[in-house]
Design an enzyme around this catalytic site. Sequence first.
Site, PDB file in Angstrom:
ATOM      1  N   GLU A   1       0.072   4.867  -0.593  1.00  0.00           N
ATOM      2  CA  GLU A   1      -0.740   6.068  -0.781  1.00  0.00           C
ATOM      3  C   GLU A   1       0.155   7.303  -0.698  1.00  0.00           C
ATOM      4  OE1 GLU A   1      -5.223   6.543   0.688  1.00  0.00           O
ATOM      5  OE2 GLU A   1      -3.748   6.990   2.247  1.00  0.00           O
TER       6      GLU A   1
ATOM      7  N   TYR B   1       0.862  -1.180   0.000  1.00  0.00           N
ATOM      8  CA  TYR B   1       0.000   0.000   0.000  1.00  0.00           C
ATOM      9  C   TYR B   1       0.897   1.227   0.000  1.00  0.00           C
ATOM     10  CZ  TYR B   1      -4.585   2.155   0.875  1.00  0.00           C
ATOM     11  OH  TYR B   1      -5.769   2.844   0.762  1.00  0.00           O
TER      12      TYR B   1
ATOM     13  N   THR C   1      -2.995   6.277 -22.144  1.00  0.00           N
ATOM     14  CA  THR C   1      -3.000   4.942 -21.556  1.00  0.00           C
ATOM     15  C   THR C   1      -1.615   4.336 -21.733  1.00  0.00           C
ATOM     16  OG1 THR C   1      -3.759   3.979 -23.645  1.00  0.00           O
ATOM     17  CG2 THR C   1      -5.448   4.551 -22.018  1.00  0.00           C
TER      18      THR C   1
ATOM     19  N   ARG D   1      -2.460  -2.406 -18.402  1.00  0.00           N
ATOM     20  CA  ARG D   1      -3.620  -1.535 -18.456  1.00  0.00           C
ATOM     21  C   ARG D   1      -3.484  -0.458 -17.392  1.00  0.00           C
ATOM     22  NH1 ARG D   1      -7.626  -2.518 -21.564  1.00  0.00           N
ATOM     23  NH2 ARG D   1      -8.966  -1.187 -20.298  1.00  0.00           N
TER      24      ARG D   1
ATOM     25  N   LYS E   1      -2.511  -0.523 -25.164  1.00  0.00           N
ATOM     26  CA  LYS E   1      -2.638  -0.277 -26.598  1.00  0.00           C
ATOM     27  C   LYS E   1      -1.267  -0.442 -27.276  1.00  0.00           C
ATOM     28  CE  LYS E   1      -6.709   2.680 -26.082  1.00  0.00           C
ATOM     29  NZ  LYS E   1      -6.754   2.920 -24.613  1.00  0.00           N
TER      30      LYS E   1
ATOM     31  N   ASP F   1      -5.730  14.111 -25.503  1.00  0.00           N
ATOM     32  CA  ASP F   1      -6.024  12.742 -25.081  1.00  0.00           C
ATOM     33  C   ASP F   1      -5.362  11.817 -26.097  1.00  0.00           C
ATOM     34  OD1 ASP F   1      -6.986  10.299 -24.306  1.00  0.00           O
ATOM     35  OD2 ASP F   1      -9.079  10.914 -24.174  1.00  0.00           O
TER      36      ASP F   1
END
Length: 429
Positions: free
Chosen positions: A72, A70, A242, A251, A245, A216
């Site tokens: 954060e 974790y 992203t 992903r 692709k 984008d």
Amino acid sequence: MPVISARSAAPTAAPYTPEPDALLRQDPEMAELIFGELRRQSDSLQLIAAENFTSPAVLAALGSPLANKYAEGYPGARHHGGCELVDAAERIAVRRARALFGAEHANVQPHSGSAAVLAAYAALLRPGDTVLAMGLRQGGHLTHGSTANFSGRWFDFVGYGVDVESGLIDYARVRNLARAHRPKAIVCGSISYPRHIDHAAFREIADEVGAYLIVDAAHPIGLVAGGAAPNPVPYADVVCATTHKVLRGPRGGMVLCGAELAERVDRAVFPFTQGGAQMHTIAAKAVAFGEAATPAFTAYAHQVVANARVLADALDAEGFDITTDGTDTHLITADPAPLGMDGRAVRGRLAAAGIVLDICVLPHLEGRGIRLGTAAVTTQGMSEAEMARIAVLITSALREDADGARRVRSEVRELTERFPPYMRVKRGE
């Protein structure tokens, strides 16, 4: 024991060897689904423009113990202890992303492309602001103003489109809309525009009306990494993308920007829109960025485009109406109406033959078209000759009866056996 290893033509030579025994013993139902999906990917042609095959090294990072941590916050400023090594992993990912795209700042924490766009909007906009973006029926993404999405509910979107005859962006129309509506931000990018976007023209329009320019680049960013598409970073205030692709990573998403917006972007990602970073995914992004910086990836990116152009020409010769008369990128959009079918019917017929692609909205047409991409089949090692054959297989599957479709399915298997994404699953001792 099932073993998967990489083909020599795969992105890296390192083997991906999962630990299947524990999964088989603990959850055989899920194990069978996972290996079934591997077989599906291996036995059919993957022509979905948003998909690719990651390298074994990327898969290994995704399945690493970093998934347990974790983390954060950001490196050096986490809310949990024990983050020294994951801090180093994130710094590597950031450094590689900045070098790859020539950006002053990179945030690699967004969980998806949509999360990256959300962070960009959160950094630059306030609810109710006007945004100019490609209309959804023209090829815009859900985050470009769909009323089913946060974008359309929180902001006032105005849509621009493409020329009726050419299918190309009408930059004069974009300028007129910007002058009329004075948007706070202009978004350029599309899920189905097969041509390069003129980022300099968008920058000029944005400057004229005092708007931020958000690019984008979810689809072309991998081509940018390989030098096969123009880099939007020098023109945009913020670039969202992203990491899957064509980029061939896990992903996920990322945001690139200049130093002056770095703090605003970081705070928009965390704590405003996301919680803990997914460190196994960030490590996998770092691996993909490293792979994308190699000469082999540059060759790959250019082959993706060469394959798409050959496939577009071959489909045109088979009777499809190819939008914009071709492509500059990895994707192709086409109207199958000349063959007497719409996109949904085409997708269903081709799925039965082992050819997987998408449907899409085509500007100014009532029916739906199809969207194809060459990133995955190029990763498998296919080139121009295979693209010409794929076009024939596609039209044969649409024109043949059930027996003919089965013959096409057999030919698809023969092709994928010659070009598997990974070595076949082998069962034995």
